[in-house]
Design an enzyme around this catalytic site. Structure first.
Site, PDB file in Angstrom:
ATOM      1  N   ASP A   1     -58.468  27.272  41.456  1.00  0.00           N
ATOM      2  CA  ASP A   1     -57.942  27.801  39.730  1.00  0.00           C
ATOM      3  C   ASP A   1     -56.733  29.038  39.966  1.00  0.00           C
ATOM      4  OD1 ASP A   1     -57.440  27.943  37.532  1.00  0.00           O
ATOM      5  OD2 ASP A   1     -58.951  28.558  37.037  1.00  0.00           O
TER       6      ASP A   1
ATOM      7  N   ASP B   1     -55.918  22.959  33.366  1.00  0.00           N
ATOM      8  CA  ASP B   1     -56.465  23.523  32.335  1.00  0.00           C
ATOM      9  C   ASP B   1     -55.662  23.976  30.932  1.00  0.00           C
ATOM     10  OD1 ASP B   1     -58.130  25.614  31.227  1.00  0.00           O
ATOM     11  OD2 ASP B   1     -58.848  26.638  32.679  1.00  0.00           O
TER      12      ASP B   1
ATOM     13  N   GLU C   1     -56.600  23.292  40.450  1.00  0.00           N
ATOM     14  CA  GLU C   1     -56.329  23.178  38.636  1.00  0.00           C
ATOM     15  C   GLU C   1     -55.041  24.753  37.945  1.00  0.00           C
ATOM     16  OE1 GLU C   1     -59.638  25.357  35.047  1.00  0.00           O
ATOM     17  OE2 GLU C   1     -60.466  24.618  37.270  1.00  0.00           O
TER      18      GLU C   1
ATOM     19  N   LYS D   1     -59.895  32.138  42.628  1.00  0.00           N
ATOM     20  CA  LYS D   1     -59.216  32.224  41.760  1.00  0.00           C
ATOM     21  C   LYS D   1     -58.410  32.208  42.703  1.00  0.00           C
ATOM     22  CE  LYS D   1     -61.066  31.801  37.223  1.00  0.00           C
ATOM     23  NZ  LYS D   1     -60.260  30.823  36.429  1.00  0.00           N
TER      24      LYS D   1
ATOM     25  N   LYS E   1     -62.016  23.350  27.543  1.00  0.00           N
ATOM     26  CA  LYS E   1     -63.237  24.875  26.841  1.00  0.00           C
ATOM     27  C   LYS E   1     -62.713  24.771  25.308  1.00  0.00           C
ATOM     28  CE  LYS E   1     -61.949  27.292  31.101  1.00  0.00           C
ATOM     29  NZ  LYS E   1     -60.454  28.371  31.559  1.00  0.00           N
TER      30      LYS E   1
END
Length: 370
Positions: A191, A243, A218, A163, A267
């Site tokens: 990400d 995403d 991402e 992250k 998701k």
């Protein structure tokens, strides 16, 4: 078979360590558990993990949508009629994907149990035997992230999602530190969670990452900036994953039409549950876009639902459903054989919910009947 009763439980799932991403820090995860009962005694569990930054829903608002709108509307319906259930929910409220996912997952759990088969058998059957689990490194100081990666390597992990999404210089230092510690053979995915904002900033970051052997990048830009993804993809050799910018079929159509991403992070909380997730996977498969099922840090209930989707589709290349590994207390018993997940052949979602723990973690609840 008809839905007779729905109970809602707004819960706080305690995290072992704070989870830090570009736009928020979480000490616990706010979730809503749906317990659905049919007139012939089958019980299914579903879950909503809303996020105002991603799904556009709040915890309290999602509870009210379920309590006052969706749950009363589906009472009396057959939980196996997925198309009709989603059509009804879509006419009642838009978009509310996490709220719809909770109903959807509970219905699939019941359908599997009533037919004595795992949910993946309802989705085309099992394709994958097992998936490696990617450990997610939340944002921290470069050496702290590198130390955590090294510790997880010792446990058997061979892939990491980092992250990032603060400032470019520090983010590149974080990635370099982890790469230096884990070596060249370990997969690193980056990400950004929209944190770099636009294509120009992202391309600046990519110049510092060219030699770091990144698996994919991402969502570096804002969720509505599909054209920004197109520009980045045209100017970089690093595979690009969408995403937050992918929530529904309309988004997927635009991604496909513009060839805006190499990979798609599906998701259940973003798209409305298992049924719409399978639709997105089929669209991606037709366009040659590899998918993964990602996490909103769900409990065993939501995580198991995501795994059933992932295990049933050939186009799924990875999963990141690690919520239960991050909690100090969970309501279910989804089993991990770190660094792998291997689903059982138990019917429905294949997990047992500990209702004593559910009661302990519940902040407020409601029961809806006919």
């Amino acid at each position: 078979m008809k839905i007779k009763e729905i109970e809602l439980f707004a819960i706080n799932l305690p995290l072992i360590d704070p989870f830090i991403i570009s736009y928020a820090t979480y000490d616990s995860i706010q979730s809503i558990i749906v317990k659905m009962t049919t007139d012939d005694g089958y019980i299914g569990f579903g879950e909503a993990v809303p996020d105002e930054h991603i799904t556009g829903e709040t915890w309290e608002g999602t509870f009210q949508v379920l309590k006052n709108h969706l749950a009363p509307a589906v009472i009396g319906l057959d939980p196996r009629q997925f198309e009709k259930l989603h059509d009804l929910m879509d006419h009642i409220v838009k978009p509310a994907p996490a709220a719809k996912a909770a109903i959807d997952i509970a219905c699939f759990d019941i359908a599997g149990k009533s037919m004595n088969v795992p949910v993946y058998q309802l989705l085309g059957g099992r394709y994958h035997e097992k998936f490696p689990i990617t450990h997610v490194l939340s944002i921290g100081e470069p050496q702290k992230m590198a130390d955590e990666a090294a510790a997880k390597m010792a446990m058997g992990y061979d892939s990491f999602k980092m992250k990032v999404g603060t400032n470019v210089k520090t983010d590149v230092e974080r990635i370099k530190a982890v790469r230096a510690r884990v070596g060249e053979d370990i997969a690193i995915r980056v990400d950004v969670n929209q944190g770099w904002g636009n294509a120009a900033t992202t391309l600046t970051a990519l110049r510092g990452m060219e030699e770091l052997n990144i698996d994919w990048l991402e969502q570096p830009v804002m969720d509505n900036d599909i054209d920004g993804l197109v520009e980045i993809k045209a100017k970089s050799a690093i595979p690009l994953m969408i995403d937050e910018g992918l929530r529904n079929e309309r988004d997927m159509r635009e991604v496909i039409a513009k060839r805006a991403a190499d990979k798609a992070n599906i998701k259940l909380m973003k798209c409305g549950g298992i049924y719409p997730a399978m639709k997105l996977a089929v669209m991606a498969e037709m366009a040659g876009i590899e998918c993964q099922v990602g996490s909103m840090v769900e409990s065993s209930v939501g995580s198991a639902a995501g795994f059933h989707v992932a295990f049933s589709k050939k186009i799924m290349g990875s999963v990141e459903l690690t919520g239960p590994l991050k909690f100090s207390k969970d309501i279910g018993n989804l089993k991990y054989d770190v660094p792998f997940i291997e689903l059982t052949d138990k019917p429905g979602l294949g997990i047992d919910v500990d209702e004593a723990v559910l009661a302990e973690l519940t902040v407020f609840s409601e029961k809806i009947t006919a």
